[in-house]
Structures are given as C-alpha cells and as structure tokens.
Write an enzyme that holds these catalytic residues in place. Sequence first.
Site, PDB file in Angstrom:
ATOM      1  CE  LYS A  91       0.828   0.837   4.655  1.00 43.94           C
ATOM      2  NZ  LYS A  91       0.817   2.643   5.037  1.00 43.94           N
ATOM      3  CB  THR A 106      -1.652   4.901   2.929  1.00 42.42           C
ATOM      4  OG1 THR A 106      -2.062   4.356   4.519  1.00 42.42           O
ATOM      5  CG2 THR A 106      -0.417   5.473   2.587  1.00 42.42           C
TER       6      THR A 106
END
Length: 318
Positions: free
Chosen positions: A184, A241
């Site tokens: 990620k 994120t």
Amino acid sequence: MIGVIGAGAFGTALAAVQAQAGRDVVLWGRDGAVLETARGDGVSPKLPGVTLPEGLRFSDDLADLAGAEVLLLVVPAQQTRVFLAEHGLALPDVPLVLCAKGIDAESLRLQSDVAEEVLPGRVLAVLTGPGFAGEIARGLPTALTLACGEHGLGPALQHDLSTPRMRLYLTDDVVGAQIGGALKNVVAIACGMVEGAGLGASAQAALMTRGFAEMTRLAVAMGAEATTLAGLSGLGDLSLTCNSRQSRNFSAGYAIGAGEVVGDGTVEGVATARAARDLAGRFGVEMPIAAAVADVLGGAMTMEAAMDGLLARPLKEE
C-alpha cells in the site's frame, strides 16, 4: 511489561497507547531523543503536540527490556535485519511483534522471513493496518490487524495488546497481512504523484483500485488469502495512506508530482517499490503500477512517461 523497540513516530505512538491503557511499557531508542523526552516535558519530538503518558518509561539500554513479556519491533523495514543481527540474541526470548511495513530490498524477503532467518525459532507476529501515529498517540479510535501463525498464541497476544482505543483483529495469514502493509505504501506514492501533479481525483481512484488488484495478485501468488487483502491490513491501510498527506509515502509522491523536494523521514515505499517490481518478475505477476513507481523513483522514467505508459497498456477485462 511490554517493550517497544524504536522511538520513531510509530513506535512512540504504540508505546503511548499501551501506557494509556495502564500497562507497564518501556520505550527503547538509540538516538538519545527518547531520553531527552524523558528528562523534558514529556512531549516527543517525533509527535509534535502530543504529550506522552506519565507512566511511560524510556531507555537507551536494551538490558532494560529484560523483563518484557512481549516485544514490539518498530525499526524501519530496511534496518530489521541489521538490528536483529546486532542485538537479537540480547533480547529476551519472548514473542516478537514486527511492526515495520516493508519488504527487504536486498533479499526480497518479508519482515517475518528476515526475523526467522536471523533468530530461528523465535515466536513471531505482525502488527499492521490503518493507523497514523499521531492519531494513535492521541487516543483516537483505531483498528489494526494482528497476524500470528502460532496456534494458540494469537488470541493471547490480541488480548494483551488491544486497548480501549485500539482494537486488534486477528488473522493467521502472516504473508497476506505483510504484503498489504508493504505494497500500500507503493500505491500511496503513486497517488501522491497524481495529486501533486494535479491529474485529478479520477486518476487517483483508478490508481488505488488497480493498485489494490496488483497487491492482491502478488499476495495470492506468494501463498496468501485474497480475503486478507480486503481487510484492514490491505484495503483499509490502502484507503488511509492514499488519501492523506499525514502519510509519508503519499507526501513523498506529492512532492515528486509537484516538483518539490522530498522531505526528511523514512519512506518505506521507496525500497519496497523496487522489491515489488522484482518479486513480480519472480512470481510471474503483472504489476505495472509498482514497476512504474520504481522506475520513476530510480530515475529511469519521468512521471509523465510512466503515466503515458500505464494509459497505453492493452485494453483488457477488469
């Protein structure tokens, strides 16, 4: 007693939330900043504006962790091997919870593999998922994933590390949890580039979605369950994120896209992008976004060329 190794922002936050829950916690740091905090007003230089709990103990001596019942290792992913090789045998033989999100760039190994190589036989677990250090330290509600393949140990660790403000969900898919947490960061750099360059929310949503598909493909190829990637350690962490400049990875990508200087601090996705590209080749998995990010970061391609290359790929079914 809980020992937290690494006094960066995330390590300090994890130590703080455990101390807030009334637990005996020792936070170890090697750079002296941790002791400066202890001698001063309790405000960590790693977490501006956050006052740490009075019961939190600080140390720069690993011997002070001798009484720990569990250790949280929160050093940067690319330093895990070196730290454990230098200090691992001096640590108490208790469960070691790995908290760094990254793939070792040299060996292409996950954090649990690195730890097992250096300290064979050590009981290991992984803590990952969507949580910004500042929010955790301030006691804001957070849910994370605790991955543990040791039968019978997971529930005990889950109970011992969960707090009233930090809820841990348990899985035995250690590989999937780590792939989600590591990759990620790569997608977040790409999304930051898009926002920094002003390419629009539509492009950012496309990168997140196709990046998630890449994460899942590699995880499954490495033996993980696809459902793990749909949980907190994958989709949850990705959504956090890729949408906030609180993320160092997103902020680094934003700076690149905007033509600015990348700020200081560990950006785990930089090394992981290269590792992901190489792992994709090893496992025969298509990961064009990870490859493009690695090429841009390595100077082999401009961001504009990378975007053009992704858009020019052959049309296919989703």
